[in-house]
Design an enzyme around this catalytic site. Sequence first.
Site, PDB file in Angstrom:
ATOM      1  N   TYR A   1      -4.557   4.383   2.830  1.00 32.73           N
ATOM      2  CA  TYR A   1      -3.311   5.139   2.858  1.00 32.73           C
ATOM      3  C   TYR A   1      -2.605   5.042   1.518  1.00 32.73           C
ATOM      4  O   TYR A   1      -2.995   4.258   0.647  1.00 32.73           O
ATOM      5  CB  TYR A   1      -2.394   4.656   3.985  1.00 32.73           C
TER       6      TYR A   1
ATOM      7  N   LYS B   1      -6.201  -0.046  -0.868  1.00 39.10           N
ATOM      8  CA  LYS B   1      -5.009   0.129  -0.021  1.00 39.10           C
ATOM      9  C   LYS B   1      -5.455   0.527   1.382  1.00 39.10           C
ATOM     10  O   LYS B   1      -5.329   1.674   1.820  1.00 39.10           O
ATOM     11  CB  LYS B   1      -4.040   1.152  -0.632  1.00 39.10           C
TER      12      LYS B   1
ATOM     13  N   GLU C   1       0.859 -12.190  -3.946  1.00 39.85           N
ATOM     14  CA  GLU C   1       1.825 -11.072  -3.906  1.00 39.85           C
ATOM     15  C   GLU C   1       2.604 -11.185  -2.605  1.00 39.85           C
ATOM     16  O   GLU C   1       2.431 -12.136  -1.846  1.00 39.85           O
ATOM     17  CB  GLU C   1       1.103  -9.728  -3.996  1.00 39.85           C
TER      18      GLU C   1
ATOM     19  N   LEU D   1      -3.013  -6.036  -4.289  1.00 40.34           N
ATOM     20  CA  LEU D   1      -2.955  -4.582  -4.408  1.00 40.34           C
ATOM     21  C   LEU D   1      -2.233  -4.266  -5.722  1.00 40.34           C
ATOM     22  O   LEU D   1      -1.104  -4.730  -5.927  1.00 40.34           O
ATOM     23  CB  LEU D   1      -2.191  -3.959  -3.241  1.00 40.34           C
TER      24      LEU D   1
END
Length: 286
Positions: A32, A146, A178, A203
Amino acid sequence: MRVAYVNGRYLPHHEAAVHIEDRGYQFADGIYEYVAFYNRTLVDGALHLKRLERSLRELEIAMPMSHAAMAMVIRELISRNNKDDGGLYIQITRGVAKRDHGFPKKVSPAVVMTVCGAKLPTDKQVKDGVAVVTQADIRWGRRDIKSISLLPNILAKQKAIEAGAREAWLVDGDIISEGSASNSYIVSKAGQLITHPANEFILGGITREVVLELAKNSGVPVAERAFTMSDVKNAAEAFLTSTSANVLPVTSVNGKPVGNGKVGPVTRKLAQLYLDHIFKITGKKI
Ligand code: PMP
């Protein structure tokens, strides 16, 4: 009326549905993107499209439409939703096929796009900063994709919510990789901006890419290297970035203040530069 795009059709949002044998539903076999828009103009649309294509390539899912067709659908969807500012979700799965782990032979990717309201942080969060808590990073080894498989991310975010925090910072061994839905940064006492390198362990955020460029161009020294909780304890400032949060100051981690517990000058500067960047693209002052 809220309208969704589903495999070539524009449908009322409440009626929009995918097949029960969509591989996204069965296996989280898809990817996505989330893109912000203001004045009906996408923020860094080309960078998001590039990441979307990369995610698809890594999963060996064909890009289901040309750039021109996708741009047209996006314009049409935003227009049908009659929204000037908001967010666009694009979700592409391998498609609908009889349940079987191996890739189905003849299947077209399934494409869903939806539009939602802008999800900006509150003025208070921007002004005073937010709290984060750490959680174990239990994700897989390809976090650069993703993927719609977000179970570890939502579990970590839920823990953060229960702790009254805005975000969970994910700790892998000693390293803060992250956030559950954002990238993580500290500013050292010497004024160096430090963030995890964009490799398979995080990511690579589009906001991250832009903010690092803005930092370099404005004379903020940048080190793309992993940092630990002990670096956080010695840091002067911290912040997070994402498409919905922009540059958001982090003033406490696990209940302990970062630096003096106030929003720092480097964070403020980068937050402003990022808003200026949005303004330059879309003409919208946030
Ligand atoms: N990391 C993760 C795990 C995310 O889910 C997100 C937001 N989708 C980000 C980082 C930030 O990426 P972006 O700046 O492209 O929104």
